[in-house]
Motif scaffolding. Structure first.
Motif, PDB file in Angstrom:
ATOM      1  N   PRO A  44       0.845  -1.207   0.000  1.00  0.00           N
ATOM      2  CA  PRO A  44       0.000   0.000   0.000  1.00  0.00           C
ATOM      3  C   PRO A  44       0.879   1.255   0.000  1.00  0.00           C
ATOM      4  O   PRO A  44       1.887   1.298   0.715  1.00  0.00           O
ATOM      5  CB  PRO A  44      -0.776  -0.115   1.318  1.00  0.00           C
ATOM      6  CG  PRO A  44      -0.729  -1.561   1.682  1.00  0.00           C
ATOM      7  CD  PRO A  44       0.573  -2.075   1.151  1.00  0.00           C
ATOM      8  N   GLN A  45       0.473   2.246  -0.822  1.00  0.00           N
ATOM      9  CA  GLN A  45       1.259   3.489  -0.868  1.00  0.00           C
ATOM     10  C   GLN A  45       1.465   4.088   0.511  1.00  0.00           C
ATOM     11  O   GLN A  45       2.519   4.639   0.821  1.00  0.00           O
ATOM     12  CB  GLN A  45       0.535   4.494  -1.731  1.00  0.00           C
ATOM     13  CG  GLN A  45       1.205   4.716  -3.059  1.00  0.00           C
ATOM     14  CD  GLN A  45       0.382   5.640  -3.932  1.00  0.00           C
ATOM     15  OE1 GLN A  45      -0.020   6.724  -3.509  1.00  0.00           O
ATOM     16  NE2 GLN A  45       0.121   5.211  -5.141  1.00  0.00           N
ATOM     17  N   ALA A  46       0.443   3.938   1.364  1.00  0.00           N
ATOM     18  CA  ALA A  46       0.522   4.515   2.709  1.00  0.00           C
ATOM     19  C   ALA A  46       1.655   3.875   3.514  1.00  0.00           C
ATOM     20  O   ALA A  46       2.141   4.469   4.482  1.00  0.00           O
ATOM     21  CB  ALA A  46      -0.807   4.328   3.421  1.00  0.00           C
ATOM     22  N   ASP A  47       2.073   2.671   3.122  1.00  0.00           N
ATOM     23  CA  ASP A  47       3.133   1.980   3.868  1.00  0.00           C
ATOM     24  C   ASP A  47       4.487   2.058   3.166  1.00  0.00           C
ATOM     25  O   ASP A  47       5.445   1.386   3.565  1.00  0.00           O
ATOM     26  CB  ASP A  47       2.764   0.490   4.036  1.00  0.00           C
ATOM     27  CG  ASP A  47       1.625   0.299   5.024  1.00  0.00           C
ATOM     28  OD1 ASP A  47       1.474   1.150   5.922  1.00  0.00           O
ATOM     29  OD2 ASP A  47       0.889  -0.699   4.895  1.00  0.00           O
ATOM     30  N   LEU A  48       4.578   2.862   2.094  1.00  0.00           N
ATOM     31  CA  LEU A  48       5.808   2.854   1.295  1.00  0.00           C
ATOM     32  C   LEU A  48       7.028   3.329   2.086  1.00  0.00           C
ATOM     33  O   LEU A  48       8.096   2.712   2.028  1.00  0.00           O
ATOM     34  CB  LEU A  48       5.613   3.701   0.026  1.00  0.00           C
ATOM     35  CG  LEU A  48       6.762   3.658  -0.976  1.00  0.00           C
ATOM     36  CD1 LEU A  48       7.079   2.218  -1.396  1.00  0.00           C
ATOM     37  CD2 LEU A  48       6.447   4.483  -2.217  1.00  0.00           C
ATOM     38  N   ASP A  49       6.875   4.395   2.860  1.00  0.00           N
ATOM     39  CA  ASP A  49       8.029   4.903   3.613  1.00  0.00           C
ATOM     40  C   ASP A  49       8.502   3.872   4.629  1.00  0.00           C
ATOM     41  O   ASP A  49       9.706   3.645   4.788  1.00  0.00           O
ATOM     42  CB  ASP A  49       7.678   6.221   4.325  1.00  0.00           C
ATOM     43  CG  ASP A  49       7.557   7.361   3.313  1.00  0.00           C
ATOM     44  OD1 ASP A  49       8.063   7.185   2.180  1.00  0.00           O
ATOM     45  OD2 ASP A  49       6.952   8.389   3.656  1.00  0.00           O
ATOM     46  N   ARG A  50       7.537   3.244   5.299  1.00  0.00           N
ATOM     47  CA  ARG A  50       7.917   2.218   6.284  1.00  0.00           C
ATOM     48  C   ARG A  50       8.553   1.015   5.589  1.00  0.00           C
ATOM     49  O   ARG A  50       9.488   0.410   6.091  1.00  0.00           O
ATOM     50  CB  ARG A  50       6.687   1.773   7.090  1.00  0.00           C
ATOM     51  CG  ARG A  50       6.292   2.805   8.147  1.00  0.00           C
ATOM     52  CD  ARG A  50       5.427   2.205   9.230  1.00  0.00           C
ATOM     53  NE  ARG A  50       4.294   1.490   8.701  1.00  0.00           N
ATOM     54  CZ  ARG A  50       3.952   0.249   9.050  1.00  0.00           C
ATOM     55  NH1 ARG A  50       4.649  -0.406   9.942  1.00  0.00           N
ATOM     56  NH2 ARG A  50       2.890  -0.321   8.522  1.00  0.00           N
ATOM     57  N   THR A  51       8.067   0.682   4.402  1.00  0.00           N
ATOM     58  CA  THR A  51       8.637  -0.443   3.645  1.00  0.00           C
ATOM     59  C   THR A  51      10.111  -0.169   3.332  1.00  0.00           C
ATOM     60  O   THR A  51      10.980  -1.015   3.532  1.00  0.00           O
ATOM     61  CB  THR A  51       7.857  -0.639   2.320  1.00  0.00           C
ATOM     62  OG1 THR A  51       6.494  -0.876   2.642  1.00  0.00           O
ATOM     63  CG2 THR A  51       8.407  -1.798   1.517  1.00  0.00           C
ATOM     64  N   LYS A  52      10.362   1.066   2.854  1.00  0.00           N
ATOM     65  CA  LYS A  52      11.756   1.420   2.516  1.00  0.00           C
ATOM     66  C   LYS A  52      12.632   1.329   3.750  1.00  0.00           C
ATOM     67  O   LYS A  52      13.743   0.799   3.703  1.00  0.00           O
ATOM     68  CB  LYS A  52      11.809   2.849   1.937  1.00  0.00           C
ATOM     69  CG  LYS A  52      11.367   2.893   0.481  1.00  0.00           C
ATOM     70  CD  LYS A  52      11.826   4.159  -0.199  1.00  0.00           C
ATOM     71  CE  LYS A  52      10.765   5.222  -0.161  1.00  0.00           C
ATOM     72  NZ  LYS A  52      11.002   6.438  -0.847  1.00  0.00           N
TER      73      LYS A  52
END
Ligand code: ADP
Ligand code: ASP
Ligand code: MG
Length: 418
Positions: free
Chosen positions: A323-331
């Protein structure tokens, strides 16, 4: 006499005139001799406005306080609807989430309903009152307010219907049913008379936000009869029992109702995912586990996954969506685990869109996926990833091509209204 839960969404509740119209629709159902509970959303745009205030307060706001703020939109509309009903001479009473209460777990901002104490509701309805319940809100075991995730009033309505053993849960919205695709994107979309729980669940989970996904899984589990219909109807429109909405039905019911079903029931688009690419991941057993293990621990839902052939024999590229909303956390998670995973480069692309075709007919027919790939190829639309389930095929494409892809597929599967 039937016991009916009626749910009205944000557009239906946006302002005095619209609430008055809702009150008249409710009054008519009660006057027809039914026991009625109503679940309402906040006025359209209100929840967004409240979410924004939280973001402005702090980038890392406390989700428990976020719930206190965003739950307030529904408090306003439930009180107002009760007043409008009273003005029409109907007995009506509002019941806030904490007053029933609607018990949830403590996952603030995306809480799950555990149970509903329905005694007060049933007593109120038995006394001839319309019970008005704000959707979206609940209460934890330690008495903190929770909310159920965006679009959660649908789930509140289905949960109330299950708790009071309602004969039906009518979801009134700003379209008059579930269509073959979003009628705001494709003018030729056709209204479906019936959709199976499974199809609706797949459609909702891949982007048809006409119903919140959780509301459909709950309805399926609890056997709640759900109908989607429009609140934008004339004063003299027929009662809900005969309105031409969309009924969510079981597989068996559908077979009796609709022998001539199309192979594909609906098409949905979701622009909320982002693509992540890890290059030169070591090609050895256990390598992908080092990527997806830490993401799962961080509660990040990975959707489509492809493992490409790498440049050398010893490594491979791995592409997936989150989910785009989780992209920063994914990185952040991937960077923290870089040494263990051993990738060369991490790149991301939020400009992607997932297009899905859904239909139970797929179970017994081959060629659904190839029709999709050919139709997209003929229009020069490049497919970046593919995933399938028993009744769904999804592809990932450039988000600029979303509307075109949906239209092309709608025609390719013969769904265009005449
Ligand atoms: P509400 O505020 O009543 O809950 P929503 O905005 O959540 O309404 O859901 C209704 C919207 O869902 C419609 O306005 C429509 O644009 C969108 N939608 C997406 N896919 C579909 C579909 N397949 N059929 C009908 N509506 C759809
Ligand atoms: N008001 C909430 C939202 O906008 C819940 C709902 O409308 O279903 O997400
Ligand atoms: Mg909604």
């Amino acid at each position: 006499m039937a016991r009916i839960v009626m749910k009205f969404g944000g557009t239906s509740m946006a302002g005095t005139e619209r609430i008055r119209r809702v009150a008249r629709i409710v009054q008519r159902q009660q006057a027809a001799g039914h026991e009625v509970a109503v679940v309402v959303s906040a006025m359209a745009g209100e929840t967004d406005r409240l979410v924004n205030f939280c973001r402005e307060a702090s980038a890392l706001y406390d989700p428990a306080e976020y719930d206190v703020v965003v739950a307030s939109g529904e408090q306003v509309t439930s009180g107002l609807l009760a007043m409008h009903l009273q003005a029409l001479g109907c007995k009506a009473r509002s019941w806030l989430g904490w007053q029933l209460p609607i018990h949830t777990d403590d996952a603030h901002s995306k809480a799950r309903i555990e149970s509903i104490d329905s005694d007060a509701l049933l007593a109120s309805m038995a006394a001839g009152e319309v019970a008005v319940i704000p959707g979206f809100q609940g209460l934890t075991a330690d008495n903190r307010i929770t909310t159920l995730g965006r679009g959660g009033s649908d789930t509140s309505a289905v949960a109330v219907a299950a708790a009071i053993k309602a004969d039906r849960c009518d979801i009134y919205t700003d379209v008059d049913g579930v269509y073959t695709t979003d009628p705001r994107i494709v003018a030729k979309a056709k209204k479906l008379k019936n959709v199976t729980y499974e199809e609706m669940l797949e459609l909702a989970s891949v982007g048809s936000k006409v119903l919140q996904t959780r509301s459909v899984s709950l309805a399926m589990k609890e056997n709640v009869r759900v109908q989607v219909l429009s609140s934008f109807i004339d004063e003299d429109a027929p009662a809900a029992d005969t309105l031409p909405g969309t009924m969510i039905v079981s597989d068996e019911e559908l077979e009796g109702l609709d022998m001539e079903r199309q192979l594909i029931t609906g098409i949905a688009a979701d622009k909320n995912d982002a693509k992540v690419i890890l290059t030169a991941v070591p090609d050895r057993p256990g390598a992908v586990a080092t990527i997806f293990g830490p993401l799962a621990e961080a509660n990040i839902n990975v959707d489509m996954i492809i493992q490409n052939v790498g440049r050398a024999d010893t490594d491979t590229d791995v592409t997936f969506t989150v989910p785009q909303a989780d992209l920063d956390r994914t990185k952040a998670v991937l960077e923290a685990n870089r040494a263990t995973i051993g990738y060369e480069k991490l790149s991301t692309d939020p400009k992607v869109s997932k297009i899905s075709v859904v239909g139970v007919g797929m179970r017994s027919h081959a060629g659904v996926a190839s029709t999709m790939f050919k139709a997209l190829a003929d229009r020069g639309i490049n497919i970046q990833a593919i995933s399938t389930s028993e009744i769904k095929v999804s592809v990932l494409i450039d988000s600029d091509e979303t509307e075109l892809a949906v239209r092309v597929l709608h025609t390719a599967y013969g769904l265009d209204a005449a």
